[in-house]
Design a protein around this motif. Structure first.
Motif, mmCIF file in Angstrom:
data_model
loop_
_atom_site.group_PDB
_atom_site.id
_atom_site.type_symbol
_atom_site.label_atom_id
_atom_site.label_comp_id
_atom_site.label_asym_id
_atom_site.label_seq_id
_atom_site.Cartn_x
_atom_site.Cartn_y
_atom_site.Cartn_z
ATOM 1 N N ASP A 9 0.996 -1.014 0.197
ATOM 2 C CA ASP A 9 0.063 -0.107 -0.248
ATOM 3 C C ASP A 9 0.745 1.454 0.188
ATOM 4 O OD1 ASP A 9 0.898 0.395 2.401
ATOM 5 O OD2 ASP A 9 -0.874 -0.818 3.259
ATOM 6 N N THR A 10 0.458 2.128 -0.493
ATOM 7 C CA THR A 10 0.788 3.170 -0.479
ATOM 8 C C THR A 10 0.085 4.748 0.133
ATOM 9 O OG1 THR A 10 2.434 5.052 -1.682
ATOM 10 C CG2 THR A 10 -0.035 3.933 -3.366
ATOM 11 N N GLY B 263 -3.060 -1.599 -1.963
ATOM 12 C CA GLY B 263 -3.629 -0.457 -0.922
ATOM 13 C C GLY B 263 -3.503 0.930 -1.014
ATOM 14 N N VAL B 264 -4.278 2.030 -1.980
ATOM 15 C CA VAL B 264 -3.801 3.259 -1.824
ATOM 16 C C VAL B 264 -4.756 4.273 -0.364
ATOM 17 C CG1 VAL B 264 -4.493 5.571 -3.583
ATOM 18 C CG2 VAL B 264 -4.103 3.776 -4.197
ATOM 19 N N GLY B 265 -4.543 5.034 0.456
ATOM 20 C CA GLY B 265 -4.924 5.528 1.582
ATOM 21 C C GLY B 265 -5.422 6.502 1.258
ATOM 22 N N THR C 116 -8.829 7.775 -3.603
ATOM 23 C CA THR C 116 -8.745 6.332 -3.919
ATOM 24 C C THR C 116 -9.064 5.923 -4.891
ATOM 25 O OG1 THR C 116 -8.413 7.569 -1.343
ATOM 26 C CG2 THR C 116 -8.560 4.916 -2.450
ATOM 27 N N ALA C 117 -10.148 5.961 -4.694
ATOM 28 C CA ALA C 117 -10.806 5.199 -5.926
ATOM 29 C C ALA C 117 -10.534 5.719 -7.693
ATOM 30 C CB ALA C 117 -12.435 5.355 -6.125
ATOM 31 N N VAL C 118 -9.974 6.914 -7.411
ATOM 32 C CA VAL C 118 -10.409 7.580 -8.780
ATOM 33 C C VAL C 118 -8.883 6.648 -9.409
ATOM 34 C CG1 VAL C 118 -9.672 8.787 -10.143
ATOM 35 C CG2 VAL C 118 -11.231 8.969 -9.061
ATOM 36 N N THR D 114 -7.123 -1.939 -3.244
ATOM 37 C CA THR D 114 -8.685 -1.574 -1.905
ATOM 38 C C THR D 114 -7.954 -0.094 -1.601
ATOM 39 O OG1 THR D 114 -9.194 -1.988 0.430
ATOM 40 C CG2 THR D 114 -6.659 -1.993 -0.260
ATOM 41 N N SER D 115 -9.512 0.552 -0.643
ATOM 42 C CA SER D 115 -8.301 2.187 -0.137
ATOM 43 C C SER D 115 -7.155 1.240 1.322
ATOM 44 C CB SER D 115 -9.527 2.747 0.945
ATOM 45 O OG SER D 115 -10.637 1.953 1.990
ATOM 46 N N SER D 116 -6.960 2.357 1.697
ATOM 47 C CA SER D 116 -6.020 1.659 2.702
ATOM 48 C C SER D 116 -5.543 3.056 3.288
ATOM 49 C CB SER D 116 -4.598 1.422 2.265
ATOM 50 O OG SER D 116 -3.358 0.461 3.461
ATOM 51 N N VAL D 117 -6.104 3.825 4.514
ATOM 52 C CA VAL D 117 -7.343 3.611 4.754
ATOM 53 C C VAL D 117 -8.216 5.119 4.021
ATOM 54 C CG1 VAL D 117 -7.058 2.764 6.752
ATOM 55 C CG2 VAL D 117 -7.437 4.873 6.583
#
Length: 354
Positions: A6-7, A46-48, A60-62, A77-80
């Motif tokens: 994740d990042t 994951g992307v924060g 994030t979703a984009v 996934t989102s993170s978070v």
């Protein structure tokens, strides 16, 4: 056993050049990193979510949707997601859309976030910190249960028998609960029967071990099947071809990033001594060559019983080619070692505490 990355899409000044990468360039790099992670067989990316100049991950979703058509298997996934400051309806729609584009690979990790930049931006009062999260989590979980929903709460306009679209490909869009180690949030995850993500970025991860039975006991009391619970760990890390190379490449930008935010928050500077303790076997940093990192994941899995591991990388600004190499090594050398050993342990009946 799932392994991923994740990042936070960091855009802090480069420790060597002093220059700051643009958000646009870093975003394009992250899409390339997601595509590579899928190619080398990692399970999840994951992307924060932040809302300030040092990060490019406000949508994030984009970002995840940009990579979705170029990937085949990796979960996104989102993170978070900072749920307290989000509209659960829009959030659900965004990730249901991502689920459609990725053909059923979207997830949400809901949490409070370690920074509070979203609260003033979206007009929320920090005094409502706990109440916002509880109410919005309740609505988010309700949205995934049925196509039409009726809702009345304290922070969002009420609506009656309205359809929420699009619907996700997955019958129930996965929602994980993220926790920095707060016992209350762990208990909440158990009571709701939600999978749990423990964010362990400092100290000894072994200190988190008592939270695992707490989580399971809460789930059991609420009538959930404990055998189906999932636990993930999010920790900082980096993989290189040798331990010395990993240290040389990772420490300078990490120290610079830590000290950048330490000055803002009034923390003491991050030292090499702290770094060395953190990368020891019982520390929170998973850093080194593939064998070292794999052994540490297996060691911590034995004590924490997790079935998913997120390596957060990079911290600060690192050369894109170094990040890509770390992802490649994580997927092609670390993950196979871990999976093989976990399969062997499960066959022998000597697996993790979970």
């Amino acid at each position: 056993m799932e392994i991923g990355v994740d990042t936070f899409v960091e855009t802090t000044p480069d420790v060597v050049t002093g220059e700051t990468i643009s958000h646009a360039e870093r975003l394009r790099q992250v899409v390339e990193e997601i595509v590579l992670a899928d190619k080398v067989g990692l399970d999840v990316f994951g992307v924060g979510e932040h809302h300030r100049k040092e990060f490019g991950d406000s949508a994030t979703a984009v970002i995840l949707a940009a990579a979705a058509p170029m990937t085949k298997n990796i979960r996104l996934t989102s993170s978070v997601t900072v749920l307290s400051a989000a509209d659960p309806v829009r959030l659900f729609q965004q990730f249901a859309t991502l689920d459609g584009i990725s053909n059923g690979r979207a997830e949400i990790i809901a949490g409070r976030g370690s920074m509070v930049d979203a609260f003033p931006l979206f007009g929320y009062n920090l005094n409502d910190y706990d109440a916002l999260f509880e109410e919005k989590l309740e609505l988010l979980l309700k949205l995934r249960e049925s196509e039409k929903v009726t809702w009345k709460g304290g922070f969002r306009p009420a609506f009656k028998d309205l359809g929420i679209y699009p619907r996700p490909v997955q019958s129930k869009l996965p929602v994980w609960l993220g926790s920095g180690g707060n016992a209350g949030s762990v208990i909440r995850a158990g009571q709701l029967g939600l999978p749990l993500v423990l964010a362990i970025i400092g100290g000894s991860p072994l200190n988190f071990a008592p939270l695992v039975p707490l989580y399971k006991k809460a789930a059991e009391r609420a009538g959930h099947d404990v055998s189906k619970l999932q636990i993930a760990v999010h920790s900082l890390g980096y993989v290189a071809e040798s331990n010395s190379l990993a240290v040389d490449q990772y420490f300078p930008p990490t120290q610079a990033s830590f000290n950048y935010f330490a000055k803002e928050r009034g923390w003491t500077p991050y030292t090499r001594a702290q770094f060395d303790v953190s990368r020891s076997l019982e520390g929170a940093l998973y850093l080194g060559d593939p064998e070292t990192v794999a052994n540490k994941i297996l060691f911590m899995r034995k004590h924490l019983g997790f079935s998913r591991f997120f390596m957060h990388l990079p911290v600060g600004t690192m050369p894109h080619e170094e990040v890509m190499k770390a992802i490649e090594l994580l997927g092609t050398e670390v993950a196979p070692r871990v999976r093989e050993e976990v399969a062997k342990l499960e066959t022998e009946g000597t697996g993790a505490r979970a």
